[in-house]
Design an enzyme around this catalytic site. Structure first.
Site, PDB file in Angstrom:
ATOM      1  CD  GLU A 200      -3.099  -1.183   2.055  1.00  0.00           C
ATOM      2  OE1 GLU A 200      -2.972  -0.475   3.077  1.00  0.00           O
ATOM      3  OE2 GLU A 200      -4.068  -1.935   1.865  1.00  0.00           O
ATOM      4  CD  GLU A 342      -4.007  -6.006   2.321  1.00  0.00           C
ATOM      5  OE1 GLU A 342      -4.801  -5.141   2.758  1.00  0.00           O
ATOM      6  OE2 GLU A 342      -2.821  -6.083   2.683  1.00  0.00           O
TER       7      GLU A 342
END
Length: 537
Positions: A200, A342
Site C-alpha cells: 500500500e 487484499e
C-alpha cells in the site's frame, strides 16, 4: 493493510523496533510436490492477462491473507488459539484457498528476532523457533497440500505502514537486500511463487508539496513505479522464476489534494492505498525478465472507509466503471494479470454484501478469472474481521458463501508431510490400514508430550458416490480423551470418537479425502477401527 487516502493508523497492538539487516544464510527447504489444477505445476509466469504454470496451463490464484508476522508478535496471529497451526492451514485448503499471502515486516527478519504469542501446549513444535523458522514450517506444510505462497513486505518495521518503501530507519538498500535474501532462501522451493514488493504505497503531504508515493512522476525518491523496477529486477537477478507483484498507489501525484484552494486542477482523483493503478498503462513497470509482472491492487468496502462512490445513486452499477478505471483495464486490455492482494469487509453494512457479490462477479468465474487473496483469515482484523471466527477454528459462513463459487481448491501435494517434532517428542509414525469397502485411512502422529499428543487422521472416500454428509468414527484405548478437534465437529462418547462433517464442507466426493486434526489427553495412540459413514476403512 488497507487504508484509503484519507485514513492512517496501524492494524493493532504494534510496537516499534529498530530496522536491521536480514541474516544472509540460506536454508534448505523441501519443494512442494508437483501440483495440478488449482495451483499448477512448477513455477508460474504470465502470458498476457493470464498466470500460467510451467506447462502453459492457466492458473487462478484464489487465496487468503494470514497476517501477524508484520506485527510485534513477528509470527502468525492465532498461534495462541486452541487450533494448532496445521489445523488452520488444513481448513484454508479445504475451503478452497489455494494460495497464502503472508505479510511480514523487516523487523521479523532481523538476527535475534523472537516470535511471541504462541500457545506452546497446542504448538509445541514451534517453541524456540525464530520467525523465519516458523515461516519455513508453514511454507513446507502449505506446499505439501498443493498451496502456493506469496511473501508480502507489509511494513518496514512492526510500528506501522509507510507511504514510501523506505523510512529514516529502513533504507531502500535494506528493503532490497532483505528481498534478495528471501529469494535465495526459497530459491529451490516452487511453493513460494513471488514477492509483493511493498504494501500500500500511498500519498502524503498536500499538493503541490507532495511527499508520498507517486506513479510516473519521475522523482526517484517518490516514484513507486521506478522503485518497483529496482527491487523487482534485483529479486529476479537472484530468483528469475518468481512473479513480481506490484501494488498501486492512492494518488498518482503522491500528494493529497487541497480541496480548500478553489483550484479544481489540484483535486486529483484518488483511490484506496495501493489500489490506484490508473497510470500503469502509460507508465508500466519494466522488468528484466519477461512474463513476471502481476499488478496487485487493493479494494475495500464502505465498512473500511466511506468512499464517495458508495453514495452514487446508481450503486452498485457504478462500481465496474470504478474498477475498470483504477485497475481492471490492465486485465481487460490483456496488458498484465491482476491479483487482488487484499479485499475484505465486515458485512455489517448492507452495502458491503452487495459490494462483495459484485466485486467477485467482476473478477470472473472459473480458471480464467482474476486472481485474488482475501483479507483475511484472521478474525482480529479490526476493519474487516476474518473468514475464521474468534475461536480460529469455525468460519464466517456468510462471507465464505459469497467467495466459495470463485475458489479453486489446491490440488497435488498429497497427504501432509510430517515435520520434525520438538525435543523429546517421538517421530511421526504414519500407518495406512488396508482398504476395505469404500474408504482408506491414514494416520500421522504430529506431536507428543507428557500427558498428551496431537494427530491427524486422513480419510479418503474410495467409493463411487459422494457422501453428504460424511462422518468418520474411530476408537481409542481406555484413558485417551479428546481435548480439541478441527476440520470437523469432533466429539467423544466412551472409547468412540466421531468426526461429523462441518456445514461448510458437508460433502465428500468420490476420490476426495478429509484430514481431521485433534489433540488428546493420555498416552499417544493411533485411531483404531476407523469407519467412514459406517464402512470400515
Amino acid at each position: 493493510m488497507h487504508r484509503p487516502t484519507a485514513l492512517g493508523g496501524a492494524l493493532a497492538a504494534l510496537a516499534t523496533a529498530a530496522a536491521g539487516v536480514l541474516v544472509a544464510a540460506a536454508v534448505s527447504t523441501t519443494p512442494a510436490a508437483a501440483a495440478t489444477a488449482g495451483t499448477g505445476t512448477g513455477y508460474l509466469h504470465t502470458s498476457g492477462n493470464k498466470i500460467v504454470d510451467s506447462t502453459g496451463a492457466t492458473v487462478r490464484l484464489t487465496g487468503i491473507n494470514w497476517f501477524g508476522m508484520e506485527t510485534d508478535n513477528k509470527t502468525f496471529h492465532g498461534l495462541w488459539s486452541s487450533n494448532p497451526w496445521r489445523g488452520q492451514l488444513d481448513t484454508m485448503a479445504r475451503l478452497g484457498y489455494n494460495t497464502l499471502r503472508i505479510p511480514y515486516s523487516n523487523d521479523a527478519l532481523k538476527p535475534g528476532a523472537t516470535a511471541t504469542g504462541i500457545n506452546d501446549f497446542v504448538n509445541p513444535d514451534l517453541v524456540g523457533l525464530s520467525p523465519l523458522q516458523i515461516l519455513d514450517k508453514v511454507i513446507d506444510y502449505a506446499g505439501s497440500k498443493g498451496m502456493r505462497i506469496i511473501l508480502d513486505r507489509h511494513r518496514p518495521t512492526s510500528a506501522g505502514q509507510s507511504p514510501l518503501w523506505y523510512t529514516s530507519t529502513v533504507s531502500e538498500a535494506t528493503w532490497i537486500a532483505d528481498w534478495k535474501v528471501l529469494a535465495q532462501r526459497y530459491a529451490n522451493n516452487p511453493t513460494v511463487i513471488g514477492a509483493d514488493l511493498h504494501n500500500e504505497p500511498h500519498a502524503e503531504g498536500t499538493n503541490p508539496a507532495a511527499t508520498g508515493a507517486c506513479w510516473g512522476c519521475g522523482d526517484t525518491a517518490r516514484d513507486w513505479r521506478l522503485a518497483a523496477e529496482r527491487a523487482g529486477n534485483a529479486i529476479l537477478g537472484v530468483q528469475p522464476n518468481w512473479l513480481i507483484f506490484v501494488e498501486g498507489v492512492s494518488c498518482p501525484s503522491g500528494g493529497l489534494s487541497n480541496v480548500w484552494d478553489n483550484d479544481p486542477s489540484n483535486d486529483e482523483d484518488c483511490g484506496w492505498w495501493g489500489g490506484n493503478l490508473s497510470r500503469a498503462g502509460q507508465f508500466p513497470v519494466r522488468l528484466n525478465v519477461a512474463n513476471r509482472l502481476v499488478y496487485s491492487p487493493h479494494e475495500y468496502a464502505t465498512s473500511v472507509y466511506h468512499q464517495a462512490w458508495f453514495d452514487d445513486p446508481t450503486y452498485p452499477a457504478n462500481m465496474p466503471g470504478i474498477w475498470d478505471k483504477y485497475w481492471g483495464y490492465l486485465y481487460k486490455q490483456n496488458i498484465a494479470p491482476i491479483m487482488m492482494g487484499e479485499f475484505g469487509t465486515t458485512l455489517q453494512d448492507p452495502k458491503d454484501k452487495v459490494w462483495l457479490q459484485n466485486l467477485m462477479a467482476y473478477t470472473g468465474t472459473g480458471v480464467t478469472g482474476m486472481s485474488f487473496t482475501y483479507w483475511s483469515w484472521n478474525p482480529n482484523s479490526g476493519d474487516t474481521g476474518g473468514i475464521a471466527n474468534d475461536d480460529w477454528t469455525t468460519i464466517n459462513q456468510a462471507k465464505q458463501d459469497i467467495l466459495q463459487p470463485y475458489l479453486i481448491p489446491p490440488a497435488g501435494g498429497g497427504n501432509p508431510t510430517p515435520t520434525p517434532t520438538g525435543s523429546g517428542s517421538p517421530s511421526p509414525s504414519p500407518t495406512t490400514p488396508a482398504p476395505s469397502g469404500g474408504c482408506t485411512a491414514t494416520y500421522n502422529q504430529v506431536n507428543a508430550w507428557q500427558g498428551g499428543f496431537q494427530g491427524e487422521l486422513t480419510v479418503k472416500n474410495t467409493g463411487t458416490a459422494a457422501l453428504n454428509p460424511w462422518s468418520a468414527t474411530w476408537t481409542w484405548p481406555s484413558g485417551v480423551t479428546l481435548a480439541s478437534g478441527w476440520n470437523a465437529t469432533v466429539t467423544q462418547s466412551g472409547s468412540t470418537v466421531t468426526a461429523a462433517a462441518p456445514t461448510w464442507a458437508a460433502s465428500l466426493a468420490p476420490g476426495a479425502s478429509v484430514t481431521v486434526g485433534f489433540t488428546a489427553n493420555g498416552t499417544a495412540a493411533a485411531p483404531g477401527a476407523v469407519k467412514l459413514n459406517g464402512t470400515a476403512c
